[in-house]
Scaffold this motif. Structure first.
Motif, PDB file in Angstrom:
ATOM      1  N   LEU A 283       0.830  -1.210   0.000  1.00  0.00           N
ATOM      2  CA  LEU A 283       0.000   0.000   0.000  1.00  0.00           C
ATOM      3  C   LEU A 283       0.858   1.252   0.000  1.00  0.00           C
ATOM      4  O   LEU A 283       0.622   2.185  -0.786  1.00  0.00           O
ATOM      5  CB  LEU A 283      -0.925  -0.008   1.212  1.00  0.00           C
ATOM      6  N   TYR A 284       1.858   1.298   0.866  1.00  0.00           N
ATOM      7  CA  TYR A 284       2.715   2.475   0.917  1.00  0.00           C
ATOM      8  C   TYR A 284       3.538   2.610  -0.370  1.00  0.00           C
ATOM      9  O   TYR A 284       3.877   3.724  -0.787  1.00  0.00           O
ATOM     10  CB  TYR A 284       3.633   2.406   2.138  1.00  0.00           C
ATOM     11  N   GLY A 285       3.861   1.480  -1.001  1.00  0.00           N
ATOM     12  CA  GLY A 285       4.526   1.537  -2.299  1.00  0.00           C
ATOM     13  C   GLY A 285       3.643   2.166  -3.350  1.00  0.00           C
ATOM     14  O   GLY A 285       4.104   2.967  -4.188  1.00  0.00           O
ATOM     15  N   VAL A 286       2.351   1.844  -3.332  1.00  0.00           N
ATOM     16  CA  VAL A 286       1.401   2.439  -4.275  1.00  0.00           C
ATOM     17  C   VAL A 286       1.287   3.944  -4.041  1.00  0.00           C
ATOM     18  O   VAL A 286       1.313   4.739  -4.990  1.00  0.00           O
ATOM     19  CB  VAL A 286       0.023   1.762  -4.136  1.00  0.00           C
ATOM     20  N   ILE A 287       1.168   4.357  -2.783  1.00  0.00           N
ATOM     21  CA  ILE A 287       1.060   5.786  -2.475  1.00  0.00           C
ATOM     22  C   ILE A 287       2.341   6.514  -2.882  1.00  0.00           C
ATOM     23  O   ILE A 287       2.298   7.633  -3.408  1.00  0.00           O
ATOM     24  CB  ILE A 287       0.766   5.987  -0.974  1.00  0.00           C
ATOM     25  N   GLY A 288       3.487   5.872  -2.645  1.00  0.00           N
ATOM     26  CA  GLY A 288       4.745   6.472  -3.083  1.00  0.00           C
ATOM     27  C   GLY A 288       4.795   6.650  -4.584  1.00  0.00           C
ATOM     28  O   GLY A 288       5.290   7.670  -5.089  1.00  0.00           O
ATOM     29  N   LEU A 289       4.263   5.689  -5.326  1.00  0.00           N
ATOM     30  CA  LEU A 289       4.220   5.790  -6.780  1.00  0.00           C
ATOM     31  C   LEU A 289       3.302   6.926  -7.221  1.00  0.00           C
ATOM     32  O   LEU A 289       3.618   7.671  -8.162  1.00  0.00           O
ATOM     33  CB  LEU A 289       3.724   4.458  -7.358  1.00  0.00           C
ATOM     34  N   LEU A 290       2.175   7.076  -6.537  1.00  0.00           N
ATOM     35  CA  LEU A 290       1.249   8.163  -6.865  1.00  0.00           C
ATOM     36  C   LEU A 290       1.857   9.535  -6.583  1.00  0.00           C
ATOM     37  O   LEU A 290       1.528  10.516  -7.262  1.00  0.00           O
ATOM     38  CB  LEU A 290      -0.048   8.000  -6.066  1.00  0.00           C
ATOM     39  N   MET A 291       2.737   9.622  -5.579  1.00  0.00           N
ATOM     40  CA  MET A 291       3.364  10.908  -5.273  1.00  0.00           C
ATOM     41  C   MET A 291       4.594  11.151  -6.132  1.00  0.00           C
ATOM     42  O   MET A 291       4.946  12.308  -6.406  1.00  0.00           O
ATOM     43  CB  MET A 291       3.739  10.951  -3.781  1.00  0.00           C
ATOM     44  N   PHE A 292       5.256  10.090  -6.564  1.00  0.00           N
ATOM     45  CA  PHE A 292       6.434  10.255  -7.416  1.00  0.00           C
ATOM     46  C   PHE A 292       6.068  10.739  -8.820  1.00  0.00           C
ATOM     47  O   PHE A 292       6.744  11.609  -9.393  1.00  0.00           O
ATOM     48  CB  PHE A 292       7.194   8.931  -7.526  1.00  0.00           C
ATOM     49  N   THR A 293       4.996  10.201  -9.383  1.00  0.00           N
ATOM     50  CA  THR A 293       4.668  10.485 -10.782  1.00  0.00           C
ATOM     51  C   THR A 293       4.408  11.961 -11.051  1.00  0.00           C
ATOM     52  O   THR A 293       4.870  12.477 -12.078  1.00  0.00           O
ATOM     53  CB  THR A 293       3.464   9.632 -11.218  1.00  0.00           C
ATOM     54  N   PRO A 294       3.681  12.714 -10.205  1.00  0.00           N
ATOM     55  CA  PRO A 294       3.555  14.151 -10.475  1.00  0.00           C
ATOM     56  C   PRO A 294       4.901  14.876 -10.498  1.00  0.00           C
ATOM     57  O   PRO A 294       5.098  15.805 -11.293  1.00  0.00           O
ATOM     58  CB  PRO A 294       2.686  14.651  -9.316  1.00  0.00           C
ATOM     59  N   LEU A 295       5.821  14.462  -9.641  1.00  0.00           N
ATOM     60  CA  LEU A 295       7.134  15.106  -9.613  1.00  0.00           C
ATOM     61  C   LEU A 295       7.948  14.792 -10.863  1.00  0.00           C
ATOM     62  O   LEU A 295       8.829  15.562 -11.247  1.00  0.00           O
ATOM     63  CB  LEU A 295       7.911  14.660  -8.367  1.00  0.00           C
ATOM     64  N   ALA A 296       7.666  13.663 -11.508  1.00  0.00           N
ATOM     65  CA  ALA A 296       8.368  13.261 -12.728  1.00  0.00           C
ATOM     66  C   ALA A 296       7.639  13.818 -13.946  1.00  0.00           C
ATOM     67  O   ALA A 296       7.250  13.091 -14.865  1.00  0.00           O
ATOM     68  CB  ALA A 296       8.459  11.738 -12.804  1.00  0.00           C
TER      69      ALA A 296
ATOM     70  N   ARG B 125      -4.765   7.313   8.320  1.00  0.00           N
ATOM     71  CA  ARG B 125      -4.176   8.485   8.971  1.00  0.00           C
ATOM     72  C   ARG B 125      -2.798   8.803   8.395  1.00  0.00           C
ATOM     73  O   ARG B 125      -2.479   9.964   8.123  1.00  0.00           O
ATOM     74  CB  ARG B 125      -4.058   8.225  10.479  1.00  0.00           C
ATOM     75  N   ILE B 126      -1.984   7.776   8.188  1.00  0.00           N
ATOM     76  CA  ILE B 126      -0.634   8.001   7.655  1.00  0.00           C
ATOM     77  C   ILE B 126      -0.703   8.539   6.235  1.00  0.00           C
ATOM     78  O   ILE B 126       0.022   9.482   5.869  1.00  0.00           O
ATOM     79  CB  ILE B 126       0.180   6.686   7.722  1.00  0.00           C
ATOM     80  N   ILE B 127      -1.571   7.962   5.422  1.00  0.00           N
ATOM     81  CA  ILE B 127      -1.669   8.388   4.024  1.00  0.00           C
ATOM     82  C   ILE B 127      -2.223   9.799   3.930  1.00  0.00           C
ATOM     83  O   ILE B 127      -1.738  10.616   3.137  1.00  0.00           O
ATOM     84  CB  ILE B 127      -2.549   7.395   3.237  1.00  0.00           C
ATOM     85  N   ALA B 128      -3.239  10.121   4.735  1.00  0.00           N
ATOM     86  CA  ALA B 128      -3.803  11.470   4.712  1.00  0.00           C
ATOM     87  C   ALA B 128      -2.757  12.508   5.104  1.00  0.00           C
ATOM     88  O   ALA B 128      -2.641  13.567   4.464  1.00  0.00           O
ATOM     89  CB  ALA B 128      -5.011  11.545   5.651  1.00  0.00           C
ATOM     90  N   LYS B 129      -1.975  12.202   6.141  1.00  0.00           N
ATOM     91  CA  LYS B 129      -0.920  13.128   6.559  1.00  0.00           C
ATOM     92  C   LYS B 129       0.141  13.273   5.472  1.00  0.00           C
ATOM     93  O   LYS B 129       0.606  14.381   5.179  1.00  0.00           O
ATOM     94  CB  LYS B 129      -0.282  12.637   7.861  1.00  0.00           C
TER      95      LYS B 129
ATOM     96  N   VAL C 153     -13.869  10.415   4.638  1.00  0.00           N
ATOM     97  CA  VAL C 153     -13.117   9.940   3.480  1.00  0.00           C
ATOM     98  C   VAL C 153     -13.950  10.079   2.217  1.00  0.00           C
ATOM     99  O   VAL C 153     -13.453  10.492   1.155  1.00  0.00           O
ATOM    100  CB  VAL C 153     -12.689   8.477   3.697  1.00  0.00           C
ATOM    101  N   SER C 154     -15.232   9.774   2.308  1.00  0.00           N
ATOM    102  CA  SER C 154     -16.113   9.860   1.143  1.00  0.00           C
ATOM    103  C   SER C 154     -16.276  11.301   0.665  1.00  0.00           C
ATOM    104  O   SER C 154     -16.265  11.567  -0.537  1.00  0.00           O
ATOM    105  CB  SER C 154     -17.480   9.261   1.478  1.00  0.00           C
TER     106      SER C 154
END
Length: 454
Positions: free
Chosen positions: A30-43, A137-141, A389-390
Motif C-alpha cells: 500500500l505504501y509503495g502504491v502511495i509512493g508511486l502516486l506521489m512520485f509520478t507528479p514530480l516526474a 491516517r498516515i496516508i492522509a498526513k 473519506v467519502s
C-alpha cells in the motif's frame, strides 16, 4: 476440590486482528502504491517516457509482490469493488479496438491499454490493502504534506524562475509551466484532488483545535496556488469544490465556530492570492481571450468541440480508438492555427470521440458506481471517518470533472492515476473505525474473555 479455570487457549477477540506477515506485506505494498502516486507528479506528471515506464512497471511489480505474498500465505482472498465490472468493460472495449480496422492507430491504442492496465493495478491494490484506520491516517498526513510542499515549490519556482521546471529545464515545445508540470492547468488539476484531504480533516471532529487551523491554512495555501498558476479551468473547478463543500458543512451543522473557520479559510486563500499574484489573477479573470503563454484561445476550443461532434458522427459506437485523437483530428479540423492540437481540451468529448457512445456509457457507469456509495457514506461525515473519506473523495472527483470540461487532465498519467484512486476509495464499503470506537470494542471484548476464563 477447587475448581480450575477451563483451559481456553486462544479466545478470539472481535475487532482485534493479529498482525500477520501477510498484513505487514499488504501495508508495504500500500505504501509503495502511495509512493508511486506521489512520485509520478514530480516526474513531469508522468508524461516523459521514462516516468511513464516507472509508473507502469512499478504498478506491475507491486501487483506481483501482493499476489505472491497471498499465494504463499494460503489465504488468497479478493475484496470486491463496485468498480471492477465497469473497469473490466472499458479494458475489454480498448482490447476490442485492437482488432485490425477499428483503431485508427493501433500502436497508440495499445499504448493506452497498457496505461489503463497500470491504473487498474493501482486501484486494485488500493481496494485490497487499504483496510486499517492507521493506514488512512498516515496516508492522509503524507498527502497533505506532499500537496503543501509541491504548492510551496511551485510558487517559489514561479517567482524566481518562471518558464523552467526545477529551475533548469525549459520545455522544448514551450508552454505555461507551473510546479513540476509543463502545463499550468495540469498542476491545478493535481491540487484540486489533493486539497480536499486537509480541508475535510480541518472541518471534521477528528482534528484538535490547533490541527484544525493548521490543516485549513494548508488547504487555503494550496487553493491559492491554483489562482496564482493562472488556470481559469482550475479557478472554476476550485470554486465549484468550495460551493459543494459548503453544502456538506451547513447540511449538518450551523455552529458559529464552523462558520468562522470556513470564513477564515476563504480569507486566507484570498490573502495569499492578493499577496503573490493579484494582478495576473485579475487579468485572467477579466478576459477569456488568448494569453501569450496559453495553449489555445477560448474560441478555438469551442471550434474543437464542434469538430469532435463531426468525428463522432462518422464512428458513433466504438470511436476512432483510444489514444488516437492527435492522429485523427487534423483531418476534421475546421480552422487554422499554429498551435498543436494534441488533445480535445475536453476530456469527456475526447472519450466520446475515441471510444464512441459505448465507451462514454461505460464512463458514466463507472462514475455512478463510484459516487453513489460515497454519497451514501457522506451522512454525518464530520463524526464518521468513512463519511469524511467519502466527502474528500467526492470533492476531488467533482473538481477534476468540472476542470475536464475545459482541459485534458485525464490525459496526464499522474492526474489520471490519482483520479482513479479517488474513485476507488469513494466506492469502498465502510471499513474504517475511529480509534476511540476500536478501543471501546477492545475493552468490551477483553471483559468477555475474562468472564469465559473465570
Amino acid at each position: 476440590m477447587t475448581a480450575s479455570p477451563l483451559p481456553l487457549a486462544d479466545v478470539p477477540i472481535p475487532g482485534v486482528q493479529p498482525r500477520t506477515k501477510r498484513a505487514t506485506h499488504d501495508t508495504r505494498v500500500l505504501y509503495g502504491v502511495i509512493g508511486l502516486l506521489m512520485f509520478t507528479p514530480l516526474a513531469f506528471g508522468g508524461r516523459a517516457p521514462w516516468s511513464l515506464y516507472i509508473l507502469q512497471a512499478g504498478s506491475a511489480v507491486l501487483l506481483a509482490a501482493w499476489t505472491i505474498a497471498h499465494i504463499r500465505s494460503n489465504e488468497f482472498t479478493i475484496r470486491r469493488s463496485p468498480l471492477f465490472w465497469p473497469a473490466l468493460a472499458f479494458a475489454g472495449l480498448i482490447s476490442l479496438q485492437l482488432i485490425p480496422g477499428i483503431s485508427a492507430y493501433w500502436h497508440a491504442t495499445y499504448s493506452q491499454l497498457l496505461q489503463f492496465v497500470a491504473y487498474g493495478c493501482i486501484c486494485f491494490l488500493i481496494s485490497q490493502t487499504l483496510t486499517h484506520t492507521r493506514h488512512l491516517r498516515i496516508i492522509a498526513k503524507a498527502l497533505a504534506i506532499f500537496g503543501s510542499a509541491v504548492a510551496l515549490f511551485a510558487m517559489l519556482q514561479s517567482l524566481s524562475s518562471p518558464g523552467r521546471i526545477y529551475w533548469w529545464r525549459a520545455p522544448f515545445d514551450g508552454g505555461w509551466t507551473y510546479g513540476p508540470y509543463v502545463n499550468h492547468n495540469h498542476y491545478a488539476g493535481l491540487m484540486e484532488m489533493l486539497i480536499p484531504v486537509p480541508l475535510v480533516f480541518a472541518f471534521s471532529q477528528f482534528a484538535r483545535r490547533r490541527e484544525r487551523w493548521i490543516a485549513a491554512s494548508i488547504a487555503a495555501f494550496m487553493g491559492a496556488t491554483i489562482f496564482v498558476s493562472g488556470s481559469r479551468g482550475g479557478m472554476l473547478a476550485f470554486a465549484a469544490q468550495i460551493a459543494l463543500f459548503a453544502l456538506f458543512i451547513f447540511r449538518e451543522h450551523r455552529k458559529q465556530s464552523v462558520a468562522v473557520l470556513f470564513t477564515a479559510f476563504v480569507l486566507i486563500t484570498v490573502g495569499v492570492v492578493a499577496w503573490t499574484g493579484a494582478h495576473e489573477v485579475g487579468s485572467r479573470l477579466a478576459t477569456l481571450s488568448s494569453d501569450p503563454r496559453a495553449e489555445l484561445s477560448t474560441d478555438i476550443r469551442l471550434q474543437i468541440d464542434r469538430d469532435i461532434l463531426t468525428m463522432v458522427r462518422q464512428r458513433p459506437l466504438l470511436g476512432w480508438g483510444q489514444g488516437t485523437f492527435a492522429d485523427v483530428y487534423p483531418r476534421f479540423r475546421s480552422f487554422y492555427t499554429d498551435s498543436a492540437v494534441n488533445a480535445a481540451h475536453n476530456d469527456l468529448l475526447q472519450v466520446l470521440a475515441e471510444t464512441g457512445f459505448i465507451g462514454f456509457a461505460i464512463m458514466i457507469w463507472f462514475l455512478i458506481r463510484a459516487l453513489r456509495p460515497a454519497w451514501r457514506k457522506s451522512q454525518k461525515w464530520q463524526s464518521s471517518i468513512n463519511g469524511a473519506v467519502s466527502v474528500a473523495a467526492i470533492l476531488g472527483i467533482s473538481g477534476i470533472l468540472v476542470h475536464s470540461l475545459f482541459d485534458f487532465n485525464m490525459q496526464i498519467p499522474a492526474n489520471a492515476a490519482l483520479f482513479y484512486s479517488l474513485c476507488t476509495v469513494a466506492a469502498m464499503e465502510p471499513r474504517f473505525t475511529a480509534r476511540r470506537h476500536r478501543k471501546h470494542e477492545f475493552e468490551i471484548s477483553a471483559d468477555s474473555a475474562q468472564t469465559l476464563t473465570a
